[in-house]
Enzyme design. Structure first.
Site, PDB file in Angstrom:
ATOM      1  N   ASN A   1     -16.899  21.795   0.818  1.00 39.41           N
ATOM      2  CA  ASN A   1     -16.030  21.637   1.985  1.00 39.41           C
ATOM      3  C   ASN A   1     -15.712  23.052   2.462  1.00 39.41           C
ATOM      4  O   ASN A   1     -14.880  23.736   1.879  1.00 39.41           O
ATOM      5  CB  ASN A   1     -14.753  20.891   1.572  1.00 39.41           C
ATOM      6  CG  ASN A   1     -13.713  20.865   2.681  1.00 39.41           C
ATOM      7  OD1 ASN A   1     -14.016  21.169   3.837  1.00 39.41           O
ATOM      8  ND2 ASN A   1     -12.485  20.494   2.330  1.00 39.41           N
TER       9      ASN A   1
ATOM     10  N   LYS B   1     -14.278  24.052   5.103  1.00 41.41           N
ATOM     11  CA  LYS B   1     -13.023  24.187   5.867  1.00 41.41           C
ATOM     12  C   LYS B   1     -13.261  25.058   7.105  1.00 41.41           C
ATOM     13  O   LYS B   1     -14.350  25.038   7.666  1.00 41.41           O
ATOM     14  CB  LYS B   1     -11.903  24.727   4.961  1.00 41.41           C
ATOM     15  CG  LYS B   1     -11.786  23.919   3.659  1.00 41.41           C
ATOM     16  CD  LYS B   1     -10.536  24.196   2.889  1.00 41.41           C
ATOM     17  CE  LYS B   1     -10.520  23.350   1.626  1.00 41.41           C
ATOM     18  NZ  LYS B   1      -9.305  23.485   0.859  1.00 41.41           N
TER      19      LYS B   1
ATOM     20  N   HIS C   1      -8.588  14.368   4.319  1.00 43.38           N
ATOM     21  CA  HIS C   1      -8.279  15.537   3.504  1.00 43.38           C
ATOM     22  C   HIS C   1      -6.782  15.846   3.613  1.00 43.38           C
ATOM     23  O   HIS C   1      -6.185  15.688   4.675  1.00 43.38           O
ATOM     24  CB  HIS C   1      -9.116  16.739   3.965  1.00 43.38           C
ATOM     25  CG  HIS C   1      -9.028  17.875   3.003  1.00 43.38           C
ATOM     26  ND1 HIS C   1      -7.964  18.742   2.990  1.00 43.38           N
ATOM     27  CD2 HIS C   1      -9.854  18.270   1.999  1.00 43.38           C
ATOM     28  CE1 HIS C   1      -8.140  19.628   2.016  1.00 43.38           C
ATOM     29  NE2 HIS C   1      -9.280  19.365   1.402  1.00 43.38           N
TER      30      HIS C   1
ATOM     31  N   GLU D   1      -5.216  18.495   3.953  1.00 46.31           N
ATOM     32  CA  GLU D   1      -4.857  19.442   5.026  1.00 46.31           C
ATOM     33  C   GLU D   1      -4.788  18.734   6.371  1.00 46.31           C
ATOM     34  O   GLU D   1      -3.974  19.090   7.234  1.00 46.31           O
ATOM     35  CB  GLU D   1      -5.873  20.600   5.042  1.00 46.31           C
ATOM     36  CG  GLU D   1      -5.667  21.517   3.838  1.00 46.31           C
ATOM     37  CD  GLU D   1      -6.915  22.212   3.336  1.00 46.31           C
ATOM     38  OE1 GLU D   1      -7.934  22.245   4.053  1.00 46.31           O
ATOM     39  OE2 GLU D   1      -6.878  22.720   2.199  1.00 46.31           O
TER      40      GLU D   1
ATOM     41  N   GLU E   1      -8.011  14.585  -4.929  1.00 49.81           N
ATOM     42  CA  GLU E   1      -7.659  15.998  -4.811  1.00 49.81           C
ATOM     43  C   GLU E   1      -6.145  16.152  -4.920  1.00 49.81           C
ATOM     44  O   GLU E   1      -5.421  15.971  -3.930  1.00 49.81           O
ATOM     45  CB  GLU E   1      -8.128  16.563  -3.466  1.00 49.81           C
ATOM     46  CG  GLU E   1      -9.625  16.479  -3.258  1.00 49.81           C
ATOM     47  CD  GLU E   1     -10.121  17.521  -2.260  1.00 49.81           C
ATOM     48  OE1 GLU E   1     -11.003  18.298  -2.619  1.00 49.81           O
ATOM     49  OE2 GLU E   1      -9.600  17.558  -1.130  1.00 49.81           O
TER      50      GLU E   1
ATOM     51  N   GLY F   1      -6.848  25.092  -3.553  1.00 54.72           N
ATOM     52  CA  GLY F   1      -6.758  26.490  -3.126  1.00 54.72           C
ATOM     53  C   GLY F   1      -5.700  27.295  -3.861  1.00 54.72           C
ATOM     54  O   GLY F   1      -5.381  28.411  -3.461  1.00 54.72           O
TER      55      GLY F   1
ATOM     56  N   SER G   1      -9.546  23.565  -6.754  1.00 47.85           N
ATOM     57  CA  SER G   1      -9.850  24.741  -7.582  1.00 47.85           C
ATOM     58  C   SER G   1     -10.938  24.468  -8.622  1.00 47.85           C
ATOM     59  O   SER G   1     -10.888  24.993  -9.736  1.00 47.85           O
ATOM     60  CB  SER G   1      -8.580  25.279  -8.245  1.00 47.85           C
ATOM     61  OG  SER G   1      -7.654  25.678  -7.251  1.00 47.85           O
TER      62      SER G   1
HETATM   63  P1  PGA Z   1     -10.509  24.292  -3.309  1.00 45.34           P
HETATM   64  O1  PGA Z   1     -10.479  23.169  -2.172  1.00 45.34           O
HETATM   65  O2  PGA Z   1     -11.747  24.058  -4.135  1.00 45.34           O
HETATM   66  O3  PGA Z   1     -10.542  25.592  -2.576  1.00 45.34           O
HETATM   67  O4  PGA Z   1      -9.255  24.118  -4.121  1.00 45.34           O
HETATM   68  C1  PGA Z   1     -10.900  21.864  -2.426  1.00 45.34           C
HETATM   69  C2  PGA Z   1     -10.716  21.008  -1.191  1.00 45.34           C
HETATM   70  O5  PGA Z   1      -9.677  21.142  -0.536  1.00 45.34           O
HETATM   71  O6  PGA Z   1     -11.587  20.196  -0.831  1.00 45.34           O
END
Ligand code: PGA
Length: 251
Positions: free
Chosen positions: A9, A11, A96, A98, A168, A174, A214
């Protein structure tokens, strides 16, 4: 049986040129490994058609990171599921955290998005997960159950079988703070049980449930070794071919 999947992903990262180069690097790296999982990259809308032109679809799947909850019309700035599909993409991340947190996406809008994605032969990678407060006050299982029920349980068993789920935990995205493999397994087994109660054991057993938050080469092996963890949705570590491939080869 269900598939193992590692999906990147990206982003809101990479220019078009950087993104095409990253896709080429991943595509090239995949030629030299016998991947034990499906590999997908979900990229910004602006990159989809160009990335599609440089990857081998037999080895590397392509997806968007979102799509609109309407099929067409006066929705300035939105990108519809048919538009995504017309680039050659076959996956779309939906729900997601976000998108839920910063753009106010609700289960109601997500229901529409899932329907439109499926109607356009896109495989939704549907995200669910609790925030830190819900983890700490012990409501995390119920929270995730509600997210699944509200957005997905009006689907027929046939349509539900086309989904990929991604658990998630928002506190792990992140942040460098990964859920332990036991925390992931607890949630994934719970999710599979929720699916089994609604659609039966066969559908539940065939649903791929990815972990995200992460995930990196150093922890992917332990996470993927858990019986109900069928792969990962990878943010930061998907932005370099080497670290992404380190996760792909953890299977
Ligand atoms: P990350 O993001 O691996 O940077 O924690 C995962 C995601 O939000 O899909």
């Amino acid at each position: 049986m269900r598939k193992n999947v590692v999906a990147g992903n990206w982003k809101m990262n990479t220019t078009l040129q950087e993104g095409v180069k990253l896709a080429e690097d991943v595509n090239e790296a995949l030629k030299n490994v016998d991947a034990k999982c499906d590999v997908v990259i979900c990229v910004p809308f602006t990159h989809l058609a160009s990335v599609n032109a440089v990857i081998d679809p037999a080895k590397l799947g392509l997806g968007a990171e979102n799509c609109a909850d309407h099929v067409k019309g006066a929705y300035t700035g939105e990108i519809s599921a048919p538009m995504v599909a017309s680039t050659g993409a076959t996956y779309v991340i939906l729900g997601h955290s976000e998108r839920r947190q910063y753009y106010g996406e609700t289960s109601e809008t997500l229901k529409e998005k899932v329907n439109l994605a499926l109607a356009n032969n896109l495989t939704p990678i549907f995200c669910i997960g609790e925030v830190l407060e819900q983890r700490e006050n012990g409501s995390y299982l119920e929270v995730v159950k509600s997210q699944i029920e509200e957005a997905l349980f009006e689907l027929s068993a046939e349509d539900f079988s086309k989904l990929i789920l991604a658990y998630e935990p928002v506190w792990a995205i992140g942040t460098g703070k990964t859920a332990t493999d036991d925390q992931a397994q607890e949630m994934h087994a719970f999710i599979r049980g929720v699916i089994a109660d609604k659609y039966g054991k066969e559908v539940a057993d065939n649903t791929s449930i990815l972990y995200g938050g992460s995930c990196k080469p150093s922890n992917a092996k332990a996470l993927f070794a858990k019986p109900d963890v069928d792969g990962g949705l990878i943010g930061g570590a998907a932005l370099e071919a080497e670290s992404f491939m380190g996760i792909v080869t953890a299977f």
